[in-house]
Design a protein around this motif. Sequence first.
Motif, PDB file in Angstrom:
ATOM      1  N   TRP A  20     -15.134 -41.653  14.428  1.00 52.49           N
ATOM      2  CA  TRP A  20     -16.202 -42.556  14.867  1.00 52.49           C
ATOM      3  C   TRP A  20     -16.150 -43.864  14.079  1.00 52.49           C
ATOM      4  CZ3 TRP A  20     -20.750 -38.551  14.817  1.00 52.49           C
ATOM      5  CH2 TRP A  20     -20.666 -37.754  15.955  1.00 52.49           C
ATOM      6  N   SER A  21     -15.920 -43.752  12.788  1.00 53.82           N
ATOM      7  CA  SER A  21     -15.826 -44.944  11.958  1.00 53.82           C
ATOM      8  C   SER A  21     -14.631 -45.800  12.380  1.00 53.82           C
ATOM      9  CB  SER A  21     -15.700 -44.543  10.487  1.00 53.82           C
ATOM     10  OG  SER A  21     -15.624 -45.671   9.669  1.00 53.82           O
ATOM     11  N   LEU A  22     -13.523 -45.162  12.657  1.00 53.73           N
ATOM     12  CA  LEU A  22     -12.322 -45.866  13.125  1.00 53.73           C
ATOM     13  C   LEU A  22     -12.601 -46.581  14.450  1.00 53.73           C
ATOM     14  CD1 LEU A  22      -9.293 -46.531  13.064  1.00 53.73           C
ATOM     15  CD2 LEU A  22      -8.884 -44.297  14.116  1.00 53.73           C
ATOM     16  N   GLU A  23     -13.268 -45.896  15.358  1.00 45.42           N
ATOM     17  CA  GLU A  23     -13.616 -46.488  16.647  1.00 45.42           C
ATOM     18  C   GLU A  23     -14.491 -47.726  16.448  1.00 45.42           C
ATOM     19  OE1 GLU A  23     -16.392 -45.135  20.323  1.00 45.42           O
ATOM     20  OE2 GLU A  23     -14.887 -43.676  19.688  1.00 45.42           O
ATOM     21  N   GLY A  24     -15.462 -47.619  15.565  1.00 45.69           N
ATOM     22  CA  GLY A  24     -16.328 -48.757  15.266  1.00 45.69           C
ATOM     23  C   GLY A  24     -15.562 -49.914  14.656  1.00 45.69           C
ATOM     24  N   PHE A  25     -14.622 -49.591  13.779  1.00 47.69           N
ATOM     25  CA  PHE A  25     -13.784 -50.622  13.154  1.00 47.69           C
ATOM     26  C   PHE A  25     -12.966 -51.354  14.217  1.00 47.69           C
ATOM     27  CE2 PHE A  25      -9.693 -51.946  11.454  1.00 47.69           C
ATOM     28  CZ  PHE A  25     -10.068 -52.708  10.366  1.00 47.69           C
ATOM     29  N   GLN A  31      -9.409 -55.011  17.647  1.00 50.99           N
ATOM     30  CA  GLN A  31      -7.973 -54.764  17.533  1.00 50.99           C
ATOM     31  C   GLN A  31      -7.717 -53.264  17.470  1.00 50.99           C
ATOM     32  OE1 GLN A  31      -7.228 -56.737  13.691  1.00 50.99           O
ATOM     33  NE2 GLN A  31      -6.404 -54.814  12.970  1.00 50.99           N
ATOM     34  N   ARG A  32      -6.566 -52.870  17.976  1.00 49.24           N
ATOM     35  CA  ARG A  32      -6.164 -51.464  17.935  1.00 49.24           C
ATOM     36  C   ARG A  32      -5.187 -51.291  16.781  1.00 49.24           C
ATOM     37  NH1 ARG A  32      -8.283 -47.566  20.564  1.00 49.24           N
ATOM     38  NH2 ARG A  32      -6.298 -46.625  21.036  1.00 49.24           N
ATOM     39  N   LEU A  33      -5.390 -50.245  16.014  1.00 47.85           N
ATOM     40  CA  LEU A  33      -4.486 -49.956  14.910  1.00 47.85           C
ATOM     41  C   LEU A  33      -3.328 -49.085  15.394  1.00 47.85           C
ATOM     42  CD1 LEU A  33      -7.045 -49.110  12.079  1.00 47.85           C
ATOM     43  CD2 LEU A  33      -5.934 -51.289  12.548  1.00 47.85           C
ATOM     44  N   ALA A  34      -2.206 -49.225  14.736  1.00 48.52           N
ATOM     45  CA  ALA A  34      -1.049 -48.374  15.011  1.00 48.52           C
ATOM     46  C   ALA A  34      -1.373 -46.955  14.534  1.00 48.52           C
ATOM     47  CB  ALA A  34       0.177 -48.904  14.283  1.00 48.52           C
TER      48      ALA A  34
END
Length: 75
Positions: A20-25, A31-34
């Motif tokens: 969830w934190s990653l999605e919020g980031f 931007q999408r992270l690798a």
Amino acid sequence: MTQGINYSLQADELLILASWSLEGFEKGYKQRLAPVQKELFMIGFITGVIYKRFTEEEANEIMDIVMERLEFYTK
């Protein structure tokens, strides 16, 4: 194993919170992270939480489970 702590459940809860934190980031910074960046983000998030909340022994047990399941959450 410390009585009363379900390591598997704790690991799953932490992985869900980290995702969830990653999605919020990703939404916040647009931007999408690798995949490897996602794994590092989640490991950092979980590590920051886990060692504040659990004893070192408990944290190590939970982190072992987290590492086994991490790939599923970062696909």
